[in-house]
Design a protein around this motif. Structure first.
Motif, PDB file in Angstrom:
ATOM      1  N   TRP A 194       6.732   5.208  -5.088  1.00  0.00           N
ATOM      2  CA  TRP A 194       6.840   3.693  -5.910  1.00  0.00           C
ATOM      3  C   TRP A 194       5.978   3.759  -6.757  1.00  0.00           C
ATOM      4  CZ3 TRP A 194       8.160   0.087  -0.935  1.00  0.00           C
ATOM      5  CH2 TRP A 194       9.411   0.509  -0.513  1.00  0.00           C
ATOM      6  N   VAL A 195       4.780   4.128  -6.564  1.00  0.00           N
ATOM      7  CA  VAL A 195       3.398   3.952  -7.529  1.00  0.00           C
ATOM      8  C   VAL A 195       2.874   5.146  -7.730  1.00  0.00           C
ATOM      9  CG1 VAL A 195       3.102   1.374  -7.166  1.00  0.00           C
ATOM     10  CG2 VAL A 195       1.814   3.066  -5.794  1.00  0.00           C
ATOM     11  N   SER A 196       2.109   5.410  -9.010  1.00  0.00           N
ATOM     12  CA  SER A 196       1.379   6.593  -9.041  1.00  0.00           C
ATOM     13  C   SER A 196      -0.018   6.357  -8.646  1.00  0.00           C
ATOM     14  CB  SER A 196       1.231   6.736 -10.509  1.00  0.00           C
ATOM     15  OG  SER A 196       0.471   5.931 -11.252  1.00  0.00           O
ATOM     16  N   ASP A 197      -0.927   7.657  -8.265  1.00  0.00           N
ATOM     17  CA  ASP A 197      -2.138   7.634  -7.597  1.00  0.00           C
ATOM     18  C   ASP A 197      -3.057   6.668  -8.635  1.00  0.00           C
ATOM     19  OD1 ASP A 197      -2.762   8.587  -5.230  1.00  0.00           O
ATOM     20  OD2 ASP A 197      -2.539  10.526  -5.927  1.00  0.00           O
ATOM     21  N   GLU A 198      -2.714   6.778  -9.930  1.00  0.00           N
ATOM     22  CA  GLU A 198      -3.671   6.052 -11.003  1.00  0.00           C
ATOM     23  C   GLU A 198      -3.334   4.405 -10.651  1.00  0.00           C
ATOM     24  OE1 GLU A 198      -1.686   8.721 -11.640  1.00  0.00           O
ATOM     25  OE2 GLU A 198      -3.087  10.284 -12.599  1.00  0.00           O
ATOM     26  N   ARG A 199      -1.952   4.067 -10.484  1.00  0.00           N
ATOM     27  CA  ARG A 199      -1.721   2.701 -10.257  1.00  0.00           C
ATOM     28  C   ARG A 199      -2.309   2.246  -9.102  1.00  0.00           C
ATOM     29  NH1 ARG A 199      -1.079  -2.293 -12.817  1.00  0.00           N
ATOM     30  NH2 ARG A 199       0.428  -3.397 -11.512  1.00  0.00           N
ATOM     31  N   PHE A 200      -2.301   3.083  -8.178  1.00  0.00           N
ATOM     32  CA  PHE A 200      -2.961   2.554  -6.777  1.00  0.00           C
ATOM     33  C   PHE A 200      -4.088   2.583  -6.586  1.00  0.00           C
ATOM     34  CE2 PHE A 200      -4.165   3.711  -2.404  1.00  0.00           C
ATOM     35  CZ  PHE A 200      -3.396   2.889  -1.818  1.00  0.00           C
ATOM     36  N   VAL A 201      -4.930   3.307  -7.224  1.00  0.00           N
ATOM     37  CA  VAL A 201      -6.448   3.065  -7.146  1.00  0.00           C
ATOM     38  C   VAL A 201      -6.665   1.942  -8.003  1.00  0.00           C
ATOM     39  CG1 VAL A 201      -7.043   5.282  -6.696  1.00  0.00           C
ATOM     40  CG2 VAL A 201      -6.790   4.782  -9.159  1.00  0.00           C
ATOM     41  N   ASP A 202      -5.976   1.482  -9.112  1.00  0.00           N
ATOM     42  CA  ASP A 202      -6.303   0.445 -10.059  1.00  0.00           C
ATOM     43  C   ASP A 202      -5.913  -0.527  -9.035  1.00  0.00           C
ATOM     44  OD1 ASP A 202      -6.966   1.968 -12.198  1.00  0.00           O
ATOM     45  OD2 ASP A 202      -5.261   1.395 -13.432  1.00  0.00           O
ATOM     46  N   LEU A 203      -5.004  -0.730  -8.508  1.00  0.00           N
ATOM     47  CA  LEU A 203      -4.881  -1.880  -7.535  1.00  0.00           C
ATOM     48  C   LEU A 203      -5.922  -1.932  -6.551  1.00  0.00           C
ATOM     49  CD1 LEU A 203      -0.737  -1.794  -7.259  1.00  0.00           C
ATOM     50  CD2 LEU A 203      -2.150  -3.145  -8.931  1.00  0.00           C
ATOM     51  N   MET A 204      -6.081  -0.940  -5.777  1.00  0.00           N
ATOM     52  CA  MET A 204      -7.121  -0.804  -4.727  1.00  0.00           C
ATOM     53  C   MET A 204      -8.680  -1.587  -5.353  1.00  0.00           C
ATOM     54  SD  MET A 204      -8.284   2.529  -2.524  1.00  0.00           S
ATOM     55  CE  MET A 204      -9.239   3.107  -3.933  1.00  0.00           C
ATOM     56  N   GLY A 205      -8.927  -1.107  -6.660  1.00  0.00           N
ATOM     57  CA  GLY A 205     -10.035  -1.487  -7.196  1.00  0.00           C
ATOM     58  C   GLY A 205     -10.145  -2.869  -7.457  1.00  0.00           C
ATOM     59  N   ALA A 206      -8.800  -3.520  -8.067  1.00  0.00           N
ATOM     60  CA  ALA A 206      -8.948  -4.843  -8.533  1.00  0.00           C
ATOM     61  C   ALA A 206      -8.876  -5.722  -7.113  1.00  0.00           C
ATOM     62  CB  ALA A 206      -7.410  -5.191  -9.187  1.00  0.00           C
ATOM     63  N   THR A 207      -8.419  -5.209  -6.039  1.00  0.00           N
ATOM     64  CA  THR A 207      -8.301  -6.256  -4.966  1.00  0.00           C
ATOM     65  C   THR A 207      -9.827  -6.358  -4.505  1.00  0.00           C
ATOM     66  OG1 THR A 207      -8.007  -4.200  -3.353  1.00  0.00           O
ATOM     67  CG2 THR A 207      -6.122  -5.874  -4.222  1.00  0.00           C
ATOM     68  N   ASN A 208     -10.667  -5.410  -4.884  1.00  0.00           N
ATOM     69  CA  ASN A 208     -12.183  -5.666  -4.528  1.00  0.00           C
ATOM     70  C   ASN A 208     -12.864  -6.687  -5.131  1.00  0.00           C
ATOM     71  OD1 ASN A 208     -12.588  -3.462  -2.425  1.00  0.00           O
ATOM     72  ND2 ASN A 208     -12.275  -2.226  -4.000  1.00  0.00           N
ATOM     73  N   LEU A 209     -12.243  -7.159  -6.282  1.00  0.00           N
ATOM     74  CA  LEU A 209     -12.713  -8.130  -7.142  1.00  0.00           C
ATOM     75  C   LEU A 209     -12.811  -9.775  -6.566  1.00  0.00           C
ATOM     76  CD1 LEU A 209     -11.412  -7.110 -10.638  1.00  0.00           C
ATOM     77  CD2 LEU A 209     -13.768  -6.958  -9.702  1.00  0.00           C
ATOM     78  N   ILE A 210     -11.866  -9.769  -5.565  1.00  0.00           N
ATOM     79  CA  ILE A 210     -11.637 -11.110  -5.024  1.00  0.00           C
ATOM     80  C   ILE A 210     -11.998 -11.160  -3.420  1.00  0.00           C
ATOM     81  CG2 ILE A 210      -9.597 -11.640  -6.537  1.00  0.00           C
ATOM     82  CD1 ILE A 210      -7.884 -10.593  -4.339  1.00  0.00           C
ATOM     83  N   PRO A 211     -12.194 -12.369  -2.815  1.00  0.00           N
ATOM     84  CA  PRO A 211     -12.723 -12.424  -1.445  1.00  0.00           C
ATOM     85  C   PRO A 211     -11.410 -12.027  -0.562  1.00  0.00           C
ATOM     86  CG  PRO A 211     -13.118 -14.662  -2.719  1.00  0.00           C
ATOM     87  CD  PRO A 211     -12.365 -13.672  -3.671  1.00  0.00           C
ATOM     88  N   GLY A 212     -11.585 -12.049   0.650  1.00  0.00           N
ATOM     89  CA  GLY A 212     -10.639 -11.826   1.689  1.00  0.00           C
ATOM     90  C   GLY A 212     -10.441 -10.231   2.257  1.00  0.00           C
ATOM     91  N   PRO A 213      -9.614 -10.316   3.363  1.00  0.00           N
ATOM     92  CA  PRO A 213      -9.083  -8.872   3.559  1.00  0.00           C
ATOM     93  C   PRO A 213      -8.510  -7.828   2.790  1.00  0.00           C
ATOM     94  CG  PRO A 213      -7.572 -10.585   4.377  1.00  0.00           C
ATOM     95  CD  PRO A 213      -8.562 -11.280   3.623  1.00  0.00           C
ATOM     96  N   ASN A 214      -9.241  -6.887   2.040  1.00  0.00           N
ATOM     97  CA  ASN A 214      -8.745  -6.174   1.005  1.00  0.00           C
ATOM     98  C   ASN A 214      -7.651  -5.388   1.363  1.00  0.00           C
ATOM     99  OD1 ASN A 214     -11.018  -7.072  -0.688  1.00  0.00           O
ATOM    100  ND2 ASN A 214     -12.117  -5.226  -0.268  1.00  0.00           N
ATOM    101  N   SER A 215      -7.681  -4.756   2.650  1.00  0.00           N
ATOM    102  CA  SER A 215      -6.007  -3.867   2.571  1.00  0.00           C
ATOM    103  C   SER A 215      -5.037  -4.670   2.699  1.00  0.00           C
ATOM    104  CB  SER A 215      -6.281  -3.107   4.152  1.00  0.00           C
ATOM    105  OG  SER A 215      -6.484  -4.135   5.164  1.00  0.00           O
ATOM    106  N   THR A 216      -5.135  -6.067   3.371  1.00  0.00           N
ATOM    107  CA  THR A 216      -3.876  -7.016   3.201  1.00  0.00           C
ATOM    108  C   THR A 216      -3.686  -7.521   1.891  1.00  0.00           C
ATOM    109  OG1 THR A 216      -4.773  -7.972   5.472  1.00  0.00           O
ATOM    110  CG2 THR A 216      -3.044  -9.369   4.016  1.00  0.00           C
ATOM    111  N   GLU A 217      -4.707  -7.642   1.131  1.00  0.00           N
ATOM    112  CA  GLU A 217      -4.455  -7.806  -0.282  1.00  0.00           C
ATOM    113  C   GLU A 217      -3.977  -6.730  -1.237  1.00  0.00           C
ATOM    114  OE1 GLU A 217      -8.329 -11.500  -0.536  1.00  0.00           O
ATOM    115  OE2 GLU A 217      -8.453  -9.310  -0.970  1.00  0.00           O
ATOM    116  N   LEU A 218      -4.464  -5.602  -0.595  1.00  0.00           N
ATOM    117  CA  LEU A 218      -3.693  -4.548  -1.344  1.00  0.00           C
ATOM    118  C   LEU A 218      -2.115  -4.516  -0.869  1.00  0.00           C
ATOM    119  CD1 LEU A 218      -3.781  -1.604  -3.042  1.00  0.00           C
ATOM    120  CD2 LEU A 218      -4.526  -0.609  -0.859  1.00  0.00           C
TER     121      LEU A 218
END
Length: 396
Positions: free
Chosen positions: A59-83
């Motif tokens: 559904w997504v590429s590794d590049e897109r996945f890590v970008d979303l993973m990194g972006a969620t670290n910019l905001i407060p809250g539970p990161n895996s849920t936000e991912l």
């Protein structure tokens, strides 16, 4: 006119365009399954999401996945849920955002509510140590497999490799996770600026609502449920970092300031949040039940997770633009490297406590070998680990 069918990566249609209900249903069922089997904390959740969405479904590429993973670290809250919420949006826009988040949270919330009922009724929680004995080594292997898969995508050159080693060392030395990620992003941006010989000052993206546990809301004059809701809403809005940071927030508010639960009850609540599948933040569900029964569990769960839906909804407008300029792209690269290092650090620490004898070592190694050679679903490894752990407990 037929609904738009969204494929992998950012949606092809316009913002807010329609998505087929079949796609939304696929998202809902996938994250409902992940919410049911995702033991092991945020690092394990991330590994399982990568396996399902990148490796198995594409559904997504590794590049897109890590970008979303990194972006969620910019905001407060539970990161895996936000991912999970962000991946749902990436696949099925607004409907997917809601479906992924709710379905990832719901199984854990229901399980924790049942355990809280048992805790209040019988004064203890059902024993789960035997099952976890076999599950956690399998989870370690799942995380390790995901780490190896992401290395090639994230570590693009020798400089990033050195940055990853430095971030891992900082984490293992006890440096706060937020500081490690912020330093990784700033160092990558500074290196980019140096290479480009830019003299203008560059700063980090703003990190909204940073707080150290001070109340954002005064004590309301209303009832206990309103106070519970507002306090959990505050925690979900400002909390960065690991489950240990969550423990500090909960202790300050519910043990010391309000006096609604005791220290041992808080430890039990955090333990339940860690040993059940899905988000660790369902610790709030347990505390809510202790304070106000089923209504308290429901309101506490809604309050602590609600900010994540709002923040991710706002972040979706930013994420696609982070790669649009060289500077923000470098910042995101540095954030991804630091996040991967933190994931490695968490798995190392978890492995030290989980792999304690020859049997647990065999479970971990066998799971890793099967992950490398087959495309079996992670649920089979979790189930096998649980069965081995239960058998070991019954036979010893």
């Amino acid at each position: 006119m037929a609904d738009e069918q969204v494929t992998g990566g950012p949606a092809d249609g316009p913002e807010g365009g329609k998505v087929s209900w079949r796609t939304v249903r696929e998202v809902a069922l996938l994250f409902l399954k992940l919410g049911t089997i995702a033991f092991g904390g945020p690092a394990a959740h991330t590994a399982m999401m990568r396996d399902e969405l990148v490796r198995r479904r594409g559904w997504v590429s590794d590049e897109r996945f890590v970008d979303l993973m990194g972006a969620t670290n910019l905001i407060p809250g539970p990161n895996s849920t936000e991912l999970a919420i962000h991946l749902g949006f990436d696949r099925a826009r607004r409907r997917g955002l809601i479906a992924a988040g709710l379905c990832f949270i719901l199984p854990a919330a229901l399980i924790v509510t049942a355990l809280a009922w048992a805790y209040v009724t019988y004064g203890t929680t059902p024993a789960v140590e035997g099952i976890l004995y076999g599950i956690v080594p399998a989870v370690i292997a799942i995380i390790a497999h995901a780490l190896f898969g992401l290395l090639r995508t994230v570590i693009k050159n020798v400089w990033f490799a050195l940055l990853a080693v430095a971030a891992l060392a900082a984490y293992l030395l006890g440096i706060n996770e937020l500081l490690v990620m912020a330093a990784g992003a700033m160092l990558a941006a500074a290196a980019h600026a140096f290479r480009r010989r830019q003299e203008a000052a560059h700063g980090m993206l703003a990190l909204p609502l940073l707080g150290l546990g001070s109340p954002l809301f005064p004590d309301p004059t209303g009832g206990q449920l309103a106070q519970l809701f507002l306090t959990m809403l505050k925690i979900g809005s400002v909390l960065y970092g690991s489950g240990y940071v969550l423990l500090a927030f909960l202790r300050g508010d519910f043990v010391e300031r309000l006096g609604w639960i005791t220290g041992p009850q808080l430890v039990d609540a955090v333990s339940i949040g860690q040993v059940t599948p899905g988000p660790v933040f369902t610790t709030a569900t347990f505390i809510g039940y202790l304070i106000a029964g089923p209504a308290g569990a429901f309101l506490a769960t809604v309050a602590i997770f609600l900010p994540s839906f709002v923040f991710v909804g706002l972040l979706t407008k930013l994420t696609d633009r982070l790669r649009s300029s060289a500077w923000t792209s470098a910042l995101l690269d540095g954030l991804n490297v630091a996040a991967l290092a933190l994931m490695a650090g968490v798995s190392f620490q978890l492995g030290r406590t989980a792999i304690v004898d020859p049997l647990t070592a065999v479970i971990a190694l066998a799971t890793l070998a099967l992950l490398w050679r087959t495309r079996l679903n992670n649920a089979w490894y979790i189930a096998a680990g649980a069965a081995i752990g239960l058998a070991h407990t019954l036979l010893t």
